[in-house]
Design a protein around this motif. Structure first.
Motif, mmCIF file in Angstrom:
data_model
loop_
_atom_site.group_PDB
_atom_site.id
_atom_site.type_symbol
_atom_site.label_atom_id
_atom_site.label_comp_id
_atom_site.label_asym_id
_atom_site.label_seq_id
_atom_site.Cartn_x
_atom_site.Cartn_y
_atom_site.Cartn_z
ATOM 1 N N ALA A 17 0.835 -1.205 0.000
ATOM 2 C CA ALA A 17 0.000 0.000 0.000
ATOM 3 C C ALA A 17 0.868 1.253 0.000
ATOM 4 N N GLY A 18 1.975 1.192 -0.719
ATOM 5 C CA GLY A 18 2.738 2.409 -1.010
ATOM 6 C C GLY A 18 1.910 3.252 -1.966
ATOM 7 N N PRO A 19 2.457 4.338 -2.489
ATOM 8 C CA PRO A 19 1.655 5.230 -3.338
ATOM 9 C C PRO A 19 0.949 4.502 -4.488
ATOM 10 N N VAL A 20 1.647 3.601 -5.176
ATOM 11 C CA VAL A 20 1.027 2.948 -6.332
ATOM 12 C C VAL A 20 -0.026 1.931 -5.896
ATOM 13 N N GLY A 21 0.291 1.104 -4.898
ATOM 14 C CA GLY A 21 -0.688 0.135 -4.405
ATOM 15 C C GLY A 21 -1.930 0.835 -3.872
ATOM 16 N N ASP A 22 -1.708 1.904 -3.137
ATOM 17 C CA ASP A 22 -2.798 2.712 -2.587
ATOM 18 C C ASP A 22 -3.694 3.221 -3.722
ATOM 19 N N MET A 23 -3.061 3.781 -4.757
ATOM 20 C CA MET A 23 -3.846 4.340 -5.863
ATOM 21 C C MET A 23 -4.552 3.237 -6.647
ATOM 22 N N CYS A 24 -3.915 2.062 -6.792
ATOM 23 C CA CYS A 24 -4.586 0.916 -7.434
ATOM 24 C C CYS A 24 -5.874 0.594 -6.690
ATOM 25 N N ALA A 25 -5.784 0.553 -5.365
ATOM 26 C CA ALA A 25 -6.961 0.226 -4.554
ATOM 27 C C ALA A 25 -8.055 1.265 -4.775
ATOM 28 N N ARG A 26 -7.688 2.551 -4.775
ATOM 29 C CA ARG A 26 -8.693 3.611 -4.955
ATOM 30 C C ARG A 26 -9.375 3.500 -6.319
ATOM 31 N N ILE A 27 -8.574 3.234 -7.364
ATOM 32 C CA ILE A 27 -9.137 3.146 -8.718
ATOM 33 C C ILE A 27 -10.071 1.938 -8.821
ATOM 34 N N ALA A 28 -9.635 0.807 -8.267
ATOM 35 C CA ALA A 28 -10.462 -0.406 -8.333
ATOM 36 C C ALA A 28 -11.761 -0.217 -7.551
ATOM 37 N N LEU A 29 -11.668 0.418 -6.385
ATOM 38 C CA LEU A 29 -12.876 0.652 -5.578
ATOM 39 C C LEU A 29 -13.858 1.537 -6.331
ATOM 40 N N MET A 30 -13.321 2.539 -7.027
ATOM 41 C CA MET A 30 -14.165 3.437 -7.812
ATOM 42 C C MET A 30 -14.918 2.664 -8.894
ATOM 43 N N ARG A 31 -14.330 1.543 -9.331
ATOM 44 C CA ARG A 31 -14.959 0.732 -10.377
ATOM 45 C C ARG A 31 -15.845 -0.373 -9.811
ATOM 46 N N GLY A 32 -16.098 -0.326 -8.505
ATOM 47 C CA GLY A 32 -17.027 -1.289 -7.917
ATOM 48 C C GLY A 32 -16.427 -2.655 -7.644
ATOM 49 N N ILE A 33 -15.119 -2.707 -7.524
ATOM 50 C CA ILE A 33 -14.441 -3.974 -7.259
ATOM 51 C C ILE A 33 -14.212 -4.114 -5.754
ATOM 52 N N ARG A 34 -14.289 -5.347 -5.247
ATOM 53 C CA ARG A 34 -14.010 -5.586 -3.831
ATOM 54 C C ARG A 34 -12.497 -5.737 -3.660
ATOM 55 N N VAL A 35 -11.917 -4.883 -2.820
ATOM 56 C CA VAL A 35 -10.453 -4.799 -2.746
ATOM 57 C C VAL A 35 -9.936 -5.198 -1.366
ATOM 58 N N PHE A 36 -9.000 -6.139 -1.348
ATOM 59 C CA PHE A 36 -8.264 -6.492 -0.131
ATOM 60 C C PHE A 36 -6.841 -5.962 -0.271
ATOM 61 N N VAL A 37 -6.279 -5.517 0.855
ATOM 62 C CA VAL A 37 -4.921 -4.955 0.813
ATOM 63 C C VAL A 37 -4.082 -5.539 1.943
ATOM 64 N N VAL A 38 -2.843 -5.867 1.638
ATOM 65 C CA VAL A 38 -1.896 -6.217 2.709
ATOM 66 C C VAL A 38 -0.657 -5.330 2.611
ATOM 67 N N ASP A 39 -0.176 -4.921 3.757
ATOM 68 C CA ASP A 39 1.059 -4.127 3.848
ATOM 69 C C ASP A 39 1.486 -4.149 5.309
ATOM 70 N N PRO A 40 2.785 -4.254 5.564
ATOM 71 C CA PRO A 40 3.222 -4.261 6.968
ATOM 72 C C PRO A 40 3.140 -2.896 7.655
#
Ligand SMILES: [Zn+2]
Ligand SMILES: [Zn+2]
Length: 393
Positions: A187-210
């Motif tokens: 969930a660095g900048p790119v992972g974070d933004m991937c999650a935001r974009i996918a959520l905007m498209r109605g996708i269910r998003v799981f994230v892992v980061d230490p």
């Protein structure tokens, strides 16, 4: 002008360097108003050192104002506001016409066996002077820069240079439909933004980061954070959440991480001790890859699902879980973002007054250029709360 320069393994410093000038008729020079510090800059700072020369100007995520335009430039003039993509692409060759700007045949580095040149990114990618500087020379001015309107703050548009198109491409490559499931690793900048974009498209998003504060950022946008101790735990949790199938797609936004993995760390240390002539082939053949994220991706994706690799890998991918990849019929997609392929779609979204992706609050730090050396260190050490840094030259 002042610019952030590479001075040796693990050493960046801000120096006085000559101002860039228009060299080709279709060049522009921009005055940089904001410019990002990227996770991939840390690869130069350290493991890619053999491909750097003291004095190289780094950085590849700028927004700024056209200061000077060459005589052949027709679509921009002094005073226009532009974002510059991190890839140097001509916009006219066969690869650019396919939307594969990161493979531009005009700027490909054939001698090095790499794709299109990148701003501020080592001899592997053309040794082009970078954007963590007061001014930047930009070639192909009629096709490369992205014109953006005056008015909104730099933060609204600056991420068009890298973070947004990189994340956008990763989500496109994940080939998801609404209500599909996606696991984002990192969930660095790119992972974070991937999650935001996918959520905007109605996708269910799981994230892992230490890193906890990174997880807080994505969960605020609706991502489900998986709190697990080990990669095996993560796989078990993913299977439980997906009726035992695995997620439809995984985005690996970790990539090659020299810091944090014991093997990569010792390899990076070894490379640091070698003279460049010896270190270059070692870096190419052994790499400092951290493959754990990729293995996790293979285990967590469902059969027939897609793994989209956005984290940067260097060196060979071996040993890869090839048997598992084949048996599970996994689709693997990867590559540098073709910024100009996606930038018009993203810009349309950014021009909406509603800040759907939260870009204006995305950067956690706005710093003067002079503080770059300390910022590089703090970013490498993942200092608390530091997710995305923008310099204001
Ligand atoms: Zn970047
Ligand atoms: Zn091209």
């Amino acid at each position: 002008m002042r610019a952030v320069t590479w001075q040796g393994k693990g050493r960046m410093s801000v120096e006085d360097v000559p101002d860039p000038r228009v060299r080709e008729p279709d060049d522009i020079v921009i005055r940089v108003t904001s410019t990002g510090l990227c996770g991939s800059d840390l690869h130069l700072y350290d493991p890619l050192a053999p491909f750097m020369e003291p004095g190289d100007i780094v950085g590849h995520e700028p927004i700024g104002i056209v200061e000077e335009a060459g005589p052949a430039v027709t679509s921009l003039r002094r005073g226009d506001r532009v974002v510059v993509p991190f890839n140097v692409s001509c916009g006219r060759c066969w690869m650019c016409a396919q939307g594969l700007h990161s493979q531009c045949e005009t700027t490909q580095n054939i001698e090095q066996g790499t794709g299109a040149s990148l701003f501020g990114y080592s001899k592997l990618y053309g040794q082009v002077p970078g954007a963590q500087a007061e001014y930047l020379r930009v070639p192909f001015a009629d096709t490369l820069p992205i014109r953006v309107p005056d008015g909104p703050p730099d933060d609204r548009f600056v991420f068009l240079s890298d973070v947004l198109p990189t994340a956008w491409q990763a989500v496109e490559y994940a080939a998801l439909r609404p209500e599909d499931t996606l696991l984002v690793l990192g969930a660095g900048p790119v992972g974070d933004m991937c999650a935001r974009i996918a959520l905007m498209r109605g996708i269910r998003v799981f994230v892992v980061d230490p890193v906890t504060d990174r997880l807080e950022r994505v969960s605020a946008y609706g991502a489900e954070v998986l709190v697990t101790e080990t990669d095996a735990d993560t796989v078990t949790t993913v299977l439980e959440l997906t009726r035992g199938r695995g997620v439809d797609a995984v985005i690996d936004a970790v990539g090659m991480e020299a810091h944090g993995s014991p093997v990569a760390e010792s390899m990076a240390k070894l490379v640091r001790l070698l003279p460049n002539r010896v270190a270059q082939p070692v870096m190419r053949s052994a790499g400092v890859d951290r493959l754990a994220a990729l293995h996790l991706a293979m285990h967590a994706v469902r059969r027939g699902g897609t793994v989209s690799v956005v984290g940067v890998y260097g060196g060979p991918m071996d040993p890869m879980p090839l048997m598992e990849m084949f048996d599970k019929q996994i689709q693997l997609r990867m590559g540098q973002a073709n910024v100009r392929r996606w930038s018009d779609d993203i810009l349309a979204l950014l021009l909406d007054p509603t800040d759907h992706l939260g870009v204006e609050s995305f950067a956690t730090h706005h710093l003067p250029l002079e503080e770059a050396p300390a910022a590089y260190r703090d970013f490498r050490d993942k200092c608390e709360g530091m997710v995305k840094v923008l310099f204001r030259p």
